[in-house]
Design a protein around this motif. Structure first.
Motif, short mmCIF file in Angstrom:
data_model
loop_
_atom_site.label_atom_id
_atom_site.label_comp_id
_atom_site.label_asym_id
_atom_site.label_seq_id
_atom_site.Cartn_x
_atom_site.Cartn_y
_atom_site.Cartn_z
N UNK A 137 -21.21 -96.62 35.01
CA UNK A 137 -21.63 -96.55 33.61
C UNK A 137 -21.69 -95.10 33.14
N UNK A 138 -22.18 -94.22 34.00
CA UNK A 138 -22.21 -92.78 33.67
C UNK A 138 -20.79 -92.26 33.47
N UNK A 139 -19.91 -92.64 34.36
CA UNK A 139 -18.52 -92.18 34.28
C UNK A 139 -17.84 -92.67 33.01
N UNK A 140 -17.94 -93.94 32.71
CA UNK A 140 -17.24 -94.51 31.56
C UNK A 140 -17.78 -93.96 30.25
N UNK A 141 -19.09 -93.80 30.16
CA UNK A 141 -19.68 -93.25 28.93
C UNK A 141 -19.16 -91.84 28.67
N UNK A 142 -19.20 -91.01 29.69
CA UNK A 142 -18.77 -89.62 29.51
C UNK A 142 -17.26 -89.52 29.32
N UNK A 143 -16.49 -90.36 30.01
CA UNK A 143 -15.04 -90.31 29.87
C UNK A 143 -14.62 -90.61 28.45
N UNK A 144 -15.23 -91.61 27.83
CA UNK A 144 -14.90 -91.91 26.44
C UNK A 144 -15.14 -90.71 25.55
N UNK A 145 -16.24 -90.00 25.78
CA UNK A 145 -16.59 -88.86 24.95
C UNK A 145 -15.68 -87.65 25.17
N UNK A 146 -15.04 -87.56 26.34
CA UNK A 146 -14.17 -86.41 26.57
C UNK A 146 -12.94 -86.43 25.65
N UNK A 147 -12.63 -87.58 25.07
CA UNK A 147 -11.46 -87.69 24.21
C UNK A 147 -11.81 -87.72 22.73
N UNK A 148 -13.06 -87.36 22.39
CA UNK A 148 -13.42 -87.22 20.99
C UNK A 148 -12.50 -86.24 20.28
N UNK A 149 -12.18 -86.54 19.03
CA UNK A 149 -11.34 -85.68 18.19
C UNK A 149 -9.88 -85.67 18.60
N UNK A 150 -9.50 -86.49 19.59
CA UNK A 150 -8.10 -86.61 19.95
C UNK A 150 -7.41 -87.60 19.01
N UNK A 151 -6.16 -87.33 18.73
CA UNK A 151 -5.35 -88.25 17.94
C UNK A 151 -4.76 -89.28 18.90
N UNK A 152 -4.78 -90.55 18.51
CA UNK A 152 -4.33 -91.62 19.39
C UNK A 152 -3.41 -92.58 18.65
N UNK A 153 -2.63 -93.32 19.42
CA UNK A 153 -1.79 -94.38 18.87
C UNK A 153 -2.39 -95.72 19.29
#
Length: 356
Positions: free
Chosen positions: A297-313
């Motif tokens: 849960x710690x890993x998944x929560x932080x991993x999602x946040x590492x991609x903030x402000x990224x452009x995605x398809x």
């Protein structure tokens, strides 16, 4: 107010809303003027974005063209990291081969640890993941994979609040976890297709072989057990011994998460890299029983946040920017389209298929 990623904060900006750490402790009050010390504190507490008063945001800075990935790859920092990464892999390859071939009487764990540690120099946690994500065109050799797993294991240990000594142990466990693969026939390890059932059984022996190699040296027991147990699963469905949660070494539990994440997001000869958000989605669906609950849960929560402000398809071909990640639904962030329209992936069947 606007949401600004911590990496983009500039001294003189003004905090627009109270900032709290993960335990609910107040770090900065509304109206605080940002300085270098504040930015350092936010990074130390793994705060990824804050609200900033509009009037304090410089307006003369032009919008950069190109995707975030393109800008990272074109940066001096990325070129320097890539060059350093290749040097680290080369040195580590020699170190590991010497251990396996018994060219050394002992294992200098500090020298081995210094290699992945050097990649953290002048890097934040988020920038390390930015760099690794944009290095995914590498062939997934055992050596590259071990360096990646070491970095991710160290980051996860930090996120989980481990001591400095245990963070180092997590990194060592990660960098040595696959040493047993070096005694598995190269024709199987590098086979350009999926393995047969018989070949897979041979590969599975790398955990026991890794333990044997490390057990022949005077090294920390945690390193040996991480090599032996990193494919064990808390539900008892792993290998080689089908151990359950309480029986699995705590560093092996960290390495197992880092190992799977890196393997899935790396290119294989028979498939390309899987999008990190697809991996997060898979781990949310399947991983809560397989891995240590707190760690995953710690890993998944932080991993999602590492991609903030990224452009995605997205899966319908549309593109937008990640502007918010709900810790309960890390694979389903809030997307902002170029039109300004907002879409919460929690409210749709659409998924992120590519980070641009």
């Amino acid at each position: 107010m606007k949401t600004v990623q911590v990496r983009d904060l500039v001294p003189g900006m003004v905090i627009g809303a109270d900032v709290y750490d993960s335990s609910g402790n107040l770090l900065f009050r509304t109206g605080t003027t940002v300085n270098e010390a504040a930015i350092t504190t936010l990074n130390q507490y793994y705060i990824y974005n804050v609200f900033v008063e509009d009037a304090s945001i410089p307006i003369e800075t032009p919008r950069e063209e190109g995707t975030r990935s393109q800008k990272i790859k074109a940066s001096k920092e990325f070129r320097e990291f890539k060059e350093k990464f290749e040097d680290v892999v080369g040195t580590f390859q020699n170190q590991l081969n010497d251990i396996v071939s018994r060219n050394a009487n002992s294992i200098d764990t500090q020298a081995i640890l210094d290699e992945p540690l050097s990649l953290f120099k002048n890097q934040t946690t988020q920038s390390v993941f930015d760099m690794l994500h944009n290095l995914r065109t590498y062939d997934d050799t055992t050596y590259v994979h071990c360096i990646n797993v070491s970095l991710i294991s160290g980051i996860l240990a930090r996120w989980a609040g481990y001591s400095k000594e245990d963070i180092d142990n997590a990194m060592l466990a990660g960098v040595l976890h696959d040493i047993g693969k070096l005694v598995i026939p190269g024709t199987i390890i590098k086979k350009p297709a999926r393995l047969t059932k018989e070949e897979y059984e041979i590969v599975k022996n790398h955990t026991i072989e890794g333990y044997k190699i490390l057990d022949s040296y005077d090294v920390n027991e945690n390193m040996k057990y991480a090599a032996l147990m990193h494919h064990e699963r808390c539900d008892g469905k792993g290998y080689p011994f089908q151990l359950k949660a309480i029986q699995i070494n705590r560093f092996a539990k960290i390495v197992s998460i880092a190992d799977v994440y890196d393997a899935m997001t790396s290119a294989r000869c028979y498939r390309g890299p899987i999008c990190p958000f697809e991996v997060i989605d898979i781990m949310m669906d399947e991983g809560l029983e397989r891995y240590d609950t707190k760690l995953i849960l710690t890993f998944l929560e932080h991993m999602g946040n590492t991609y903030l402000n990224n452009r995605v398809r997205l899966s319908d071909g549309s593109e937008g920017e990640i502007i918010f990640v709900d810790s309960k639904y890390p694979s389903k962030p809030l997307i902002k389209y170029d039109s300004g329209e907002l879409l919460s992936l929690k409210d749709t069947d659409l998924k992120i298929t590519e980070i641009l």
